[in-house]
Scaffold this active site. Structure first.
Site, mmCIF file in Angstrom:
data_model
loop_
_atom_site.group_PDB
_atom_site.id
_atom_site.type_symbol
_atom_site.label_atom_id
_atom_site.label_comp_id
_atom_site.label_asym_id
_atom_site.label_seq_id
_atom_site.Cartn_x
_atom_site.Cartn_y
_atom_site.Cartn_z
ATOM 1 N N ASN A 151 19.126 29.482 98.076
ATOM 2 C CA ASN A 151 19.430 28.752 99.239
ATOM 3 C C ASN A 151 19.546 29.816 99.786
ATOM 4 O O ASN A 151 20.146 29.661 101.400
ATOM 5 C CB ASN A 151 21.301 28.375 97.980
ATOM 6 C CG ASN A 151 21.742 29.022 98.120
ATOM 7 O OD1 ASN A 151 21.342 29.431 96.769
ATOM 8 N ND2 ASN A 151 22.779 30.017 98.541
ATOM 9 N N GLN A 179 20.400 22.472 98.051
ATOM 10 C CA GLN A 179 19.014 22.368 98.561
ATOM 11 C C GLN A 179 17.609 22.233 98.795
ATOM 12 O O GLN A 179 17.168 21.557 99.808
ATOM 13 C CB GLN A 179 18.821 23.974 98.794
ATOM 14 C CG GLN A 179 20.620 24.850 99.222
ATOM 15 C CD GLN A 179 20.698 24.841 100.678
ATOM 16 O OE1 GLN A 179 20.016 24.445 101.760
ATOM 17 N NE2 GLN A 179 21.787 24.958 101.026
ATOM 18 N N SER A 205 24.750 17.956 96.769
ATOM 19 C CA SER A 205 26.220 17.663 97.782
ATOM 20 C C SER A 205 26.020 17.178 99.623
ATOM 21 O O SER A 205 25.062 17.448 99.693
ATOM 22 C CB SER A 205 26.141 19.107 98.060
ATOM 23 O OG SER A 205 27.806 19.407 99.006
ATOM 24 N N HIS A 207 27.270 17.128 101.996
ATOM 25 C CA HIS A 207 27.582 17.792 103.653
ATOM 26 C C HIS A 207 26.458 19.102 103.746
ATOM 27 O O HIS A 207 26.445 19.433 104.582
ATOM 28 C CB HIS A 207 28.619 18.691 103.326
ATOM 29 C CG HIS A 207 28.812 20.020 102.905
ATOM 30 N ND1 HIS A 207 28.495 21.160 103.241
ATOM 31 C CD2 HIS A 207 28.905 20.477 101.205
ATOM 32 C CE1 HIS A 207 28.922 22.171 102.649
ATOM 33 N NE2 HIS A 207 28.545 21.624 101.719
ATOM 34 N N THR A 243 40.914 8.954 91.367
ATOM 35 C CA THR A 243 40.679 7.732 92.250
ATOM 36 C C THR A 243 39.694 8.166 92.996
ATOM 37 O O THR A 243 39.544 9.428 93.850
ATOM 38 C CB THR A 243 42.336 7.514 92.686
ATOM 39 O OG1 THR A 243 43.690 7.804 92.823
ATOM 40 C CG2 THR A 243 41.560 6.434 94.218
ATOM 41 N N CYS A 332 29.273 31.684 101.062
ATOM 42 C CA CYS A 332 30.001 31.459 100.123
ATOM 43 C C CYS A 332 30.682 33.588 99.760
ATOM 44 O O CYS A 332 31.643 33.734 99.557
ATOM 45 C CB CYS A 332 30.173 30.973 99.036
ATOM 46 S SG CYS A 332 29.749 29.065 99.031
HETATM 47 N N1 PLP Z 1 24.668 24.443 95.120
HETATM 48 C C1 PLP Z 1 23.265 25.451 96.221
HETATM 49 C C2 PLP Z 1 22.507 25.581 96.351
HETATM 50 C C3 PLP Z 1 24.663 25.273 97.781
HETATM 51 O O1 PLP Z 1 23.763 26.224 98.061
HETATM 52 C C4 PLP Z 1 25.652 25.285 97.567
HETATM 53 C C5 PLP Z 1 26.730 25.619 98.688
HETATM 54 O O2 PLP Z 1 26.528 26.349 99.432
HETATM 55 C C6 PLP Z 1 26.606 24.854 96.611
HETATM 56 C C7 PLP Z 1 26.106 24.627 95.198
HETATM 57 C C8 PLP Z 1 28.223 24.208 96.403
HETATM 58 O O3 PLP Z 1 27.709 23.292 97.652
HETATM 59 P P1 PLP Z 1 29.408 22.117 97.862
HETATM 60 O O4 PLP Z 1 29.285 23.363 99.264
HETATM 61 O O5 PLP Z 1 29.214 21.190 97.824
HETATM 62 O O6 PLP Z 1 30.237 23.382 96.768
#
Ligand code: PLP
Length: 392
Positions: A151, A179, A205, A207, A243, A332
């Site tokens: 990412n 990604q 994921s 989003h 749920t 993050c």
């Molecule tokens: N793994 C990767 C490679 C990501 O880029 C991200 C989010 O930045 C995640 C995991 C975490 O996903 P989520 O935001 O859905 O918890």
């Protein structure tokens, strides 16, 4: 947001309005509890199970191999804790092999497992951000986890080769495909399918796919032993209680199908824009180091660049003030001043890692966005360097 240029799609993508429309009936009409036995429950259950079938079909796996989760982080945690603990109980396995450039959603659970007694071994990457495709000496290994695509720098990993080695040794391979999904094409020009990879588990994921936040999935191929992480009801085959988020599942299915349907067109389009950005940076800004490989398997939407003698954070804020949204690394870690562990694993010195920006493109990115970004970048890099005592 029309006056803004948003180049942070690796952090999150805007919700596709068609996905929101698809979710509406699950929120307003079929709002029952999918585990209830009455008609309201049945309507919700039908939506949940049809969404599971749609997601599984888009990925090329079976519906009973798909668990819905709250997102990439939960999927990664469930894969690591669930498989490591099951392998320890079943066969006394005690080693974990994890690439050094994993997202913290994999690295931090791996470190927690090391505190529980597992031996954590980090697989190094080359300057191109890729792990070596060979894996040997897999005795006592509970789990190998290597992300399908990174990412921060966009390198795509040799999952087919790693998976073949793991299969031969009877060791499960988990891949964080958050990604990668919908952003890599196969040799026929169609979106690569997770089900064709020799993996035991994979995380995704919503989003990152123009779907809703708070929903994701973990693919668990048949026969893989997984201990639950949460305990409660018997939802999701007793592997993930709680749920069910039916609207989220519908949203994930709709978003994924749309991303897969446009991939043959979008992947080359975004790759060309990424290349244009790269060429523009190289031509207009001196003393830059590209952290994204120039060739070989890589994501079409990510470009990571280090600018000597400037702080990435200062660049980000100056670009933001000029209407351009980018990131310094993974979202993050954006509040931490620690240099990116990914860039350090690539062998970049700390000062270069701290002067890095990640540009990530999406389906709405245009050529005009790239030109505007280059203009803004030239100004802010020049301006900040002019103030820097280290430059000149
Ligand atoms: N793994 C990767 C490679 C990501 O880029 C991200 C989010 O930045 C995640 C995991 C975490 O996903 P989520 O935001 O859905 O918890």
């Amino acid at each position: 947001m029309t006056d803004r240029v948003y180049l942070d799609h690796a952090a999150t993508t805007p919700l596709d309005p068609a996905v929101l429309e698809a979710m509406r009936p699950a929120l307003l009409d079929s709002w029952g509890n999918a585990s209830s036995l009455h008609r309201e429950g049945g309507a919700a259950r039908d939506l949940l199970e049809s969404s599971r079938e749609r997601v599984a079909a888009a990925l090329g796996v079976e519906a009973d191999e798909l668990l819905f989760t709250s997102g990439g982080t939960e999927s990664d945690n469930l894969a690591l804790f669930g498989v490591a603990r099951a392998a320890r109980d079943a066969r006394g396995a005690s080693r974990l092999l994890v690439s050094a450039i994993e997202h913290h959603a994999v690295l931090h659970p791996a470190e927690e497992l090391a505190r529980e007694g597992f031996t954590l071994e980090l697989l190094p990457v080359g300057p191109d951000g890729r792990v070596a495709p060979e894996l040997t000496a897999l005795d006592d290994v509970a789990l190998v986890s290597v992300m399908a695509a990174n990412n921060e720098v966009g390198s795509v990993q040799p999952i087919a080769a790693l998976g073949a080695a793991c299969q031969a040794a009877g060791v499960p391979l988990h891949t964080d495909a958050v990604q990668w999904i919908g952003r890599v094409l196969d040799e026929t020009g169609q979106p690569a399918r997770l089900g064709d990879l020799p993996i035991a588990l994979a995380s995704l994921s919503g989003h990152k796919l123009y779907g809703p936040k708070g929903v994701g999935a973990l693919v668990v191929r048949r026969g893989v032993k997984l201990r639950p992480l949460l305990f409660g009801g018997s939802h999701e085959g007793e592997r993930r209680p709680g749920t069910e988020n039916v609207a989220g599942a519908v949203g994930l299915a709709e978003a994924l199908e749309r991303v897969m349907a446009e991939a043959a067109r979008e992947v080359p389009r975004q790759a060309a824009l990424r290349d244009r950005l790269r060429e523009g940076v190289a031509a207009r800004i001196p003393e830059v180091v590209f952290n994204t490989p120039a060739e070989g398997p890589r994501l079409p939407h990510i470009l990571n660049v280090s600018f000597r003698h400037v702080e990435g954070e200062a660049l980000l804020l100056a670009l933001n003030a000029r209407g351009v949204a980018v990131a310094t690394g993974s979202a993050c870690t954006s509040e931490s001043l620690e240099p990116s562990h990914v860039l350090q694993a690539l062998g970049r010195p700390v000062e270069l890692a701290q002067g890095s920006l990640r540009f990530s493109l999406g389906r709405a990115t245009t050529e005009a966005d790239i030109e505007r970004t280059l203009d803004a970048l030239e100004q802010v890099v020049g301006g900040l360097r002019a103030l820097s005592p280290l430059y000149g």
